[in-house]
Design an enzyme around this catalytic site. Sequence first.
Site, PDB file in Angstrom:
ATOM      1  CB  CYS A 153       6.871   1.673 -10.386  1.00 45.72           C
ATOM      2  SG  CYS A 153       5.748   3.501 -10.456  1.00 45.72           S
ATOM      3  CB  SER A 154       3.260  -0.059  -7.868  1.00 43.69           C
ATOM      4  OG  SER A 154       3.423  -1.009  -7.627  1.00 43.69           O
TER       5      SER A 154
END
Length: 258
Positions: A153-154
């Site tokens: 994800c981030s």
Amino acid sequence: MTSDGFILPSAPNFRDLGGLRSGSGRPVRHGMLYRSDALHSVSTEDLSVYHGLGIRQLVDLRTPVERERLPDIVPDGAEYAVVAVQGQEAAGANFTDTLADPEAARAMFADGAAERFMYAVYRELVADEEALAGYRELVERAATGPSALVFHCSAGKDRTGWGAAIILSLLGVDRADILADYLASNERQANTDAWMRRLSVGSGLAWDDVAPMTRVRAEYLETAFGHVDEMFGSFDQYVADGLKVSESVVERLRDRLV
């Protein structure tokens, strides 16, 4: 791997899930399944290592806005797959935009609200329909898609952390070892810290108000597992009735990764 344990120093939360002991007593295989923070940041110096890992499938768990703002660098020869685990209206999907609006940021994150926000994110990752569909696809891709696979994800700690917890649980890894892997993200958040500090300046919030979103806590993961039991009765029922992952896929996952 560098002497400090980083495979890719420019993506510090990139790591191999191999080596953990499975339910059969055998270790999870090395070089088959990686978890990571966002992969737009891979430096020129790290590219040869990155492209040489044999990754054939990259699974991006981010929202459309995140992907458009910071597109991944895809390993040579790899399939790039978008697998959403949050809708754009989910609690964790739009917090960067919220932080850009000081009034909205104060309302949503000040005075301890960021911690409550994080607990809400983890409950959504368990029960939201988009999350259930997305994590089912992640498991199926890990079991049957091209290998090796990296998912991210981030920050590589929450959406990715729950994905790792699901897969490791399916492999029979002890809960204490799953928690240790989850908490390892805390020492690998240099990129997230720099990014969140920039965002928090624009928000007008004190760093202490933002900090609960920059680290993982045992209580966050325990909230997710607790919500699994509340919603489905057990982890096995979550897999069968929530994720709708078949027993044959679970067997293929174990055959491949253990």
